[in-house]
Write a protein that holds these residues in place. Structure first.
Motif, PDB file in Angstrom:
ATOM      1  N   GLU A  48       0.869  -1.178   0.000  1.00  0.00           N
ATOM      2  CA  GLU A  48       0.000   0.000   0.000  1.00  0.00           C
ATOM      3  C   GLU A  48       0.908   1.231   0.000  1.00  0.00           C
ATOM      4  O   GLU A  48       2.036   1.169   0.485  1.00  0.00           O
ATOM      5  CB  GLU A  48      -0.907   0.017   1.242  1.00  0.00           C
ATOM      6  CG  GLU A  48      -1.746  -1.235   1.447  1.00  0.00           C
ATOM      7  CD  GLU A  48      -2.738  -1.508   0.335  1.00  0.00           C
ATOM      8  OE1 GLU A  48      -3.082  -0.552  -0.395  1.00  0.00           O
ATOM      9  OE2 GLU A  48      -3.151  -2.667   0.172  1.00  0.00           O
ATOM     10  N   GLY A  91       1.193   3.813   1.817  1.00  0.00           N
ATOM     11  CA  GLY A  91       1.734   4.206   3.119  1.00  0.00           C
ATOM     12  C   GLY A  91       2.951   3.413   3.556  1.00  0.00           C
ATOM     13  O   GLY A  91       3.713   3.864   4.431  1.00  0.00           O
ATOM     14  N   ASP A  92       3.156   2.253   2.935  1.00  0.00           N
ATOM     15  CA  ASP A  92       4.322   1.437   3.295  1.00  0.00           C
ATOM     16  C   ASP A  92       5.633   2.106   2.911  1.00  0.00           C
ATOM     17  O   ASP A  92       6.684   1.783   3.480  1.00  0.00           O
ATOM     18  CB  ASP A  92       4.237   0.059   2.621  1.00  0.00           C
ATOM     19  CG  ASP A  92       3.079  -0.782   3.128  1.00  0.00           C
ATOM     20  OD1 ASP A  92       2.571  -0.491   4.237  1.00  0.00           O
ATOM     21  OD2 ASP A  92       2.676  -1.733   2.422  1.00  0.00           O
ATOM     22  N   GLU A 115       6.475   5.261   3.367  1.00  0.00           N
ATOM     23  CA  GLU A 115       6.919   6.073   4.506  1.00  0.00           C
ATOM     24  C   GLU A 115       7.433   5.193   5.642  1.00  0.00           C
ATOM     25  O   GLU A 115       8.389   5.550   6.334  1.00  0.00           O
ATOM     26  CB  GLU A 115       5.777   6.971   4.982  1.00  0.00           C
ATOM     27  CG  GLU A 115       6.228   8.186   5.765  1.00  0.00           C
ATOM     28  CD  GLU A 115       7.297   9.026   5.069  1.00  0.00           C
ATOM     29  OE1 GLU A 115       8.356   9.263   5.700  1.00  0.00           O
ATOM     30  OE2 GLU A 115       7.099   9.432   3.917  1.00  0.00           O
ATOM     31  N   GLN A 116       6.810   4.023   5.817  1.00  0.00           N
ATOM     32  CA  GLN A 116       7.295   3.082   6.835  1.00  0.00           C
ATOM     33  C   GLN A 116       8.704   2.593   6.498  1.00  0.00           C
ATOM     34  O   GLN A 116       9.557   2.487   7.379  1.00  0.00           O
ATOM     35  CB  GLN A 116       6.350   1.893   6.948  1.00  0.00           C
ATOM     36  CG  GLN A 116       5.034   2.210   7.615  1.00  0.00           C
ATOM     37  CD  GLN A 116       4.181   0.966   7.830  1.00  0.00           C
ATOM     38  OE1 GLN A 116       4.701  -0.126   8.044  1.00  0.00           O
ATOM     39  NE2 GLN A 116       2.875   1.128   7.757  1.00  0.00           N
ATOM     40  N   GLU A 128      -1.087   6.992  -4.111  1.00  0.00           N
ATOM     41  CA  GLU A 128      -2.223   7.298  -3.233  1.00  0.00           C
ATOM     42  C   GLU A 128      -3.496   7.520  -4.049  1.00  0.00           C
ATOM     43  O   GLU A 128      -4.592   7.181  -3.602  1.00  0.00           O
ATOM     44  CB  GLU A 128      -1.903   8.531  -2.379  1.00  0.00           C
ATOM     45  CG  GLU A 128      -0.884   8.234  -1.284  1.00  0.00           C
ATOM     46  CD  GLU A 128      -0.384   9.482  -0.570  1.00  0.00           C
ATOM     47  OE1 GLU A 128      -0.619  10.613  -1.093  1.00  0.00           O
ATOM     48  OE2 GLU A 128       0.266   9.345   0.484  1.00  0.00           O
TER      49      GLU A 128
END
Length: 330
Positions: A68, A70-71, A73-74, A322
């Motif tokens: 996804e 957001g991964d 940024e992780q 996104e």
């Protein structure tokens, strides 16, 4: 200084190894779109996914999967390189629309509707006649939109690309190609296509593959950054990114698989020729992922400010994912 700038490469296909992952880290890369397959069928694609699962296990200190947006940024926060997977053809779904959702759930985030040839979905850029998006292709586009699998038209012909953009309700990308105005390769894109990609809020990833460049392996960093500046004027700063098409440490047999798959008995040389059949000589300023700071410096020297450079080098890819890679609520 360059390490703080979010950096994403929108296409690589290397002979993956710990050394190559270390080079990515050394070059400041936060995420890479890695090609999973070219002509592999569904069962073979599962094996390629299994190989990546092993890599994530064996090199967990260097890389992690991006399933996804957001991964990314992780991965950045953990000091690792995020890997998001894409297919350079629609062969992983064969003739079964249910495989779109299956593959997306397994981690396939991006899929090209064609490689260079006609596919079950659309027409590749090496065919003489472009028949556009097929009946099956229309259904697959709708399903890719639904599950958050990004539509990539890098190797597709013009009519098919424009029709895919018109049919898709979500942004369409060209992950690795350049403007035709810079170099008239079959794989490079017309101003009409670039404008349509921008209009649909999509993204063009700039290729550094020498066959896509003016002066080939002798293309200068200055000329490359000038191409980027002209494209930004055409498409807008928010619709461009990097998609270098770096293919490191790959044997010629892999290049032949890309070009020929299982479809030809005769040798097809793709963008090469019988007298220039192997991998092109690498660019002096982008030999491998450790040279990504050269791109940052080149864009700064061309006159882009740091906010603009970071958009081109990575932020635009995150924003695109996104918009296009998050499943729609059912």
């Amino acid at each position: 200084m360059s390490k703080q700038m979010l950096t994403i490469d929108g296409l690589q296909y290397s002979n993956w190894s710990r050394e190559i992952f270390e080079q990515m880290q050394a070059g400041g890369l936060d995420a890479v779109h890695a090609t999973l397959v070219y002509h592999e069928n569904t069962r073979e694609t599962l094996s390629r996914l299994g190989e990546w699962n092993r890599r994530f296990e064996q090199h967990h200190d260097l890389i992690m999967p991006v399933r996804e947006p957001g991964d990314i940024e992780q991965a950045r926060a953990a000091g690792k390189v995020g890997i998001f997977l894409g297919a350079q053809n629609c062969s992983p779904i064969e003739d079964d629309i249910d495989m779109v959702a299956v593959m997306r759930r397994l981690g396939l985030m991006i899929m090209q509707l064609t490689y260079n040839n006609q596919s079950l979905l659309a027409c590749g850029c090496y065919e003489n006649e472009d028949s556009g998006i097929t009946r099956f292709g229309r259904q697959v586009i709708r399903e890719m939109n639904r599950v958050g699998m990004v539509i990539d038209m890098s190797h597709s012909a013009e009519r098919s690309t424009l029709e895919a953009i018109e049919l898709s309700e979500r942004p369409v990308i060209i992950s690795h190609a350049n403007p035709e105005f810079f170099h008239p390769a079959k794989r490079n894109k017309s101003n009409r296509v670039l404008a349509a990609i921008a209009e649909c809020d999509g993204l063009l990833g700039f290729s550094a593959y020498p066959f896509h460049l003016k002066d080939g392996p002798d293309c200068t960093l200055e000329a490359y950054c000038e191409m980027i500046a002209r494209t930004v004027d055409l498409m807008g700063i928010e619709h461009v990114g990097m998609g270098t098409d770096l293919c490191q440490e790959q044997p010629v047999a892999v290049l032949e698989w890309m070009r020929n798959g299982r479809w030809s008995k005769d040798m097809d040389y793709g963008e090469g020729s019988a007298s220039n059949a192997g991998w092109p000589r690498p660019l002096s300023w982008l030999r491998d992922s450790r040279d990504f700071p050269n791109l940052i410096d080149g864009l700064r020297q061309r006159g882009f400010d740091d906010d603009e450079v970071e958009r081109i080098m990575g932020r635009n890819w995150v924003a695109l994912l996104e918009r296009a890679a998050v499943p729609l609520s059912s």
